[in-house]
Design a protein around this motif. Structure first.
Motif, mmCIF file in Angstrom:
data_model
loop_
_atom_site.group_PDB
_atom_site.id
_atom_site.type_symbol
_atom_site.label_atom_id
_atom_site.label_comp_id
_atom_site.label_asym_id
_atom_site.label_seq_id
_atom_site.Cartn_x
_atom_site.Cartn_y
_atom_site.Cartn_z
ATOM 1 N N VAL A 265 2.725 11.667 -1.779
ATOM 2 C CA VAL A 265 3.854 12.465 -2.260
ATOM 3 C C VAL A 265 4.164 11.973 -3.672
ATOM 4 O O VAL A 265 4.354 10.777 -3.883
ATOM 5 C CB VAL A 265 5.101 12.279 -1.364
ATOM 6 C CG1 VAL A 265 6.293 13.024 -1.947
ATOM 7 C CG2 VAL A 265 4.817 12.729 0.050
ATOM 8 N N LEU A 266 4.203 12.895 -4.631
ATOM 9 C CA LEU A 266 4.601 12.544 -5.993
ATOM 10 C C LEU A 266 6.121 12.466 -6.030
ATOM 11 O O LEU A 266 6.799 13.472 -5.896
ATOM 12 C CB LEU A 266 4.127 13.605 -6.996
ATOM 13 C CG LEU A 266 2.726 13.478 -7.521
ATOM 14 C CD1 LEU A 266 2.401 14.634 -8.447
ATOM 15 C CD2 LEU A 266 2.510 12.171 -8.228
ATOM 16 N N LYS A 267 6.658 11.269 -6.189
ATOM 17 C CA LYS A 267 8.108 11.091 -6.224
ATOM 18 C C LYS A 267 8.668 11.322 -7.619
ATOM 19 O O LYS A 267 9.767 11.826 -7.773
ATOM 20 C CB LYS A 267 8.484 9.687 -5.749
ATOM 21 C CG LYS A 267 8.242 9.493 -4.286
ATOM 22 C CD LYS A 267 8.988 10.522 -3.481
ATOM 23 C CE LYS A 267 9.769 9.877 -2.384
ATOM 24 N NZ LYS A 267 10.559 10.808 -1.624
ATOM 25 N N THR A 268 7.935 10.902 -8.645
ATOM 26 C CA THR A 268 8.354 11.082 -10.035
ATOM 27 C C THR A 268 7.134 11.432 -10.862
ATOM 28 O O THR A 268 6.089 10.808 -10.707
ATOM 29 C CB THR A 268 8.970 9.777 -10.598
ATOM 30 O OG1 THR A 268 10.026 9.358 -9.755
ATOM 31 C CG2 THR A 268 9.486 9.977 -12.010
ATOM 32 N N MET A 269 7.295 12.417 -11.745
ATOM 33 C CA MET A 269 6.213 12.766 -12.657
ATOM 34 C C MET A 269 6.822 13.083 -14.013
ATOM 35 O O MET A 269 7.509 14.079 -14.188
ATOM 36 C CB MET A 269 5.426 13.957 -12.147
ATOM 37 C CG MET A 269 4.218 14.245 -12.980
ATOM 38 S SD MET A 269 3.176 15.443 -12.174
ATOM 39 C CE MET A 269 2.573 16.305 -13.587
ATOM 40 N N GLN B 122 0.830 -1.203 0.000
ATOM 41 C CA GLN B 122 0.000 0.000 0.000
ATOM 42 C C GLN B 122 0.864 1.252 0.000
ATOM 43 O O GLN B 122 0.354 2.347 0.201
ATOM 44 C CB GLN B 122 -0.893 0.028 1.242
ATOM 45 C CG GLN B 122 -2.063 -0.914 1.174
ATOM 46 C CD GLN B 122 -2.942 -0.748 2.394
ATOM 47 O OE1 GLN B 122 -2.684 -1.356 3.413
ATOM 48 N NE2 GLN B 122 -3.963 0.078 2.280
ATOM 49 N N LEU B 123 2.173 1.101 -0.260
ATOM 50 C CA LEU B 123 3.090 2.226 -0.091
ATOM 51 C C LEU B 123 3.493 2.936 -1.383
ATOM 52 O O LEU B 123 3.759 4.130 -1.359
ATOM 53 C CB LEU B 123 4.362 1.740 0.625
ATOM 54 C CG LEU B 123 4.127 1.051 1.962
ATOM 55 C CD1 LEU B 123 5.442 0.536 2.508
ATOM 56 C CD2 LEU B 123 3.473 2.004 2.939
ATOM 57 N N HIS B 124 3.565 2.218 -2.494
ATOM 58 C CA HIS B 124 3.992 2.798 -3.767
ATOM 59 C C HIS B 124 3.039 2.356 -4.859
ATOM 60 O O HIS B 124 2.591 1.215 -4.873
ATOM 61 C CB HIS B 124 5.383 2.289 -4.187
ATOM 62 C CG HIS B 124 6.485 2.659 -3.279
ATOM 63 N ND1 HIS B 124 7.241 3.779 -3.448
ATOM 64 C CD2 HIS B 124 6.994 2.039 -2.199
ATOM 65 C CE1 HIS B 124 8.164 3.833 -2.505
ATOM 66 N NE2 HIS B 124 8.026 2.778 -1.724
ATOM 67 N N ILE B 125 2.791 3.254 -5.797
ATOM 68 C CA ILE B 125 2.070 2.883 -7.009
ATOM 69 C C ILE B 125 2.739 3.608 -8.171
ATOM 70 O O ILE B 125 3.010 4.806 -8.103
ATOM 71 C CB ILE B 125 0.555 3.189 -6.922
ATOM 72 C CG1 ILE B 125 -0.178 2.611 -8.131
ATOM 73 C CG2 ILE B 125 0.279 4.660 -6.759
ATOM 74 C CD1 ILE B 125 -1.686 2.519 -7.967
ATOM 75 N N TYR B 126 3.069 2.845 -9.205
ATOM 76 C CA TYR B 126 3.736 3.362 -10.394
ATOM 77 C C TYR B 126 2.791 3.168 -11.559
ATOM 78 O O TYR B 126 2.344 2.049 -11.827
ATOM 79 C CB TYR B 126 5.048 2.605 -10.611
ATOM 80 C CG TYR B 126 5.829 3.058 -11.812
ATOM 81 C CD1 TYR B 126 6.430 4.309 -11.842
ATOM 82 C CD2 TYR B 126 5.989 2.230 -12.907
ATOM 83 C CE1 TYR B 126 7.153 4.728 -12.942
ATOM 84 C CE2 TYR B 126 6.714 2.640 -14.010
ATOM 85 C CZ TYR B 126 7.299 3.883 -14.020
ATOM 86 O OH TYR B 126 8.017 4.298 -15.120
ATOM 87 N N ILE B 127 2.441 4.258 -12.235
ATOM 88 C CA ILE B 127 1.482 4.209 -13.334
ATOM 89 C C ILE B 127 2.170 4.677 -14.600
ATOM 90 O O ILE B 127 2.744 5.768 -14.640
ATOM 91 C CB ILE B 127 0.245 5.088 -13.058
ATOM 92 C CG1 ILE B 127 -0.425 4.648 -11.760
ATOM 93 C CG2 ILE B 127 -0.756 4.997 -14.199
ATOM 94 C CD1 ILE B 127 -0.412 5.661 -10.700
ATOM 95 N N ILE C 96 4.047 8.153 -13.593
ATOM 96 C CA ILE C 96 3.958 8.779 -12.263
ATOM 97 C C ILE C 96 4.297 7.729 -11.213
ATOM 98 O O ILE C 96 3.833 6.583 -11.293
ATOM 99 C CB ILE C 96 2.544 9.347 -12.010
ATOM 100 C CG1 ILE C 96 2.365 10.641 -12.782
ATOM 101 C CG2 ILE C 96 2.289 9.562 -10.528
ATOM 102 C CD1 ILE C 96 1.087 11.371 -12.518
ATOM 103 N N LEU C 97 5.089 8.138 -10.235
ATOM 104 C CA LEU C 97 5.352 7.310 -9.059
ATOM 105 C C LEU C 97 4.797 8.049 -7.855
ATOM 106 O O LEU C 97 5.197 9.177 -7.574
ATOM 107 C CB LEU C 97 6.852 7.062 -8.878
ATOM 108 C CG LEU C 97 7.253 6.340 -7.586
ATOM 109 C CD1 LEU C 97 6.603 4.969 -7.487
ATOM 110 C CD2 LEU C 97 8.762 6.238 -7.482
ATOM 111 N N LEU C 98 3.842 7.433 -7.192
ATOM 112 C CA LEU C 98 3.182 8.023 -6.035
ATOM 113 C C LEU C 98 3.513 7.199 -4.803
ATOM 114 O O LEU C 98 3.471 5.971 -4.835
ATOM 115 C CB LEU C 98 1.662 8.023 -6.261
ATOM 116 C CG LEU C 98 0.797 8.592 -5.148
ATOM 117 C CD1 LEU C 98 0.955 10.108 -5.077
ATOM 118 C CD2 LEU C 98 -0.658 8.221 -5.373
ATOM 119 N N GLU C 99 3.849 7.883 -3.708
ATOM 120 C CA GLU C 99 4.089 7.220 -2.433
ATOM 121 C C GLU C 99 3.095 7.742 -1.415
ATOM 122 O O GLU C 99 2.656 8.887 -1.499
ATOM 123 C CB GLU C 99 5.517 7.482 -1.942
ATOM 124 C CG GLU C 99 6.565 6.788 -2.750
ATOM 125 C CD GLU C 99 7.955 6.973 -2.189
ATOM 126 O OE1 GLU C 99 8.136 7.742 -1.223
ATOM 127 O OE2 GLU C 99 8.874 6.353 -2.729
#
Length: 94
Positions: free
Chosen positions: A71-75, A35-40, A80-83
């Motif tokens: 927190v958006l880590k990468t966009m 439940q900690l990271h999602i990469y789309i 997108i990488l969301l934490e």
């Protein structure tokens, strides 16, 4: 009918050429780590972002992610990488 024919052709080409369906059909690729990271990958743009919600435009609808402490880590343009604490992931067909 023409749209369905195009979809069938894309599916056939994907199978014959061993291409992943997400590439040819322009589908999002979603990778979650707990439940900690999602990469789309393969989205069409950011619609809403807050510390509790992320909404992305897809080819067919939207992707809605709800939780807390986002927190958006990468966009990048299509990635997108969301934490944070991810509680719900919804596909919205509007």
């Amino acid at each position: 009918m023409l749209k369905k024919l195009g979809q069938n052709i894309k599916n056939w080409v994907s199978n014959k050429m061993d291409l992943p369906p997400d590439v040819l059909l322009e589908l999002p690729r979603i990778t979650m780590i707990g439940q900690l990271h999602i990469y789309i990958e393969n989205h069409r743009g950011l619609l809403v972002y807050s510390d509790k919600e992320l909404r992305l435009l897809l080819k067919n609808g939207q992707l809605l992610i709800k939780g807390k402490d986002f927190v958006l880590k990468t966009m990048l343009p299509e990635e997108i990488l969301l934490e944070g604490v991810i509680e719900h992931v919804y596909f919205v067909n509007e």
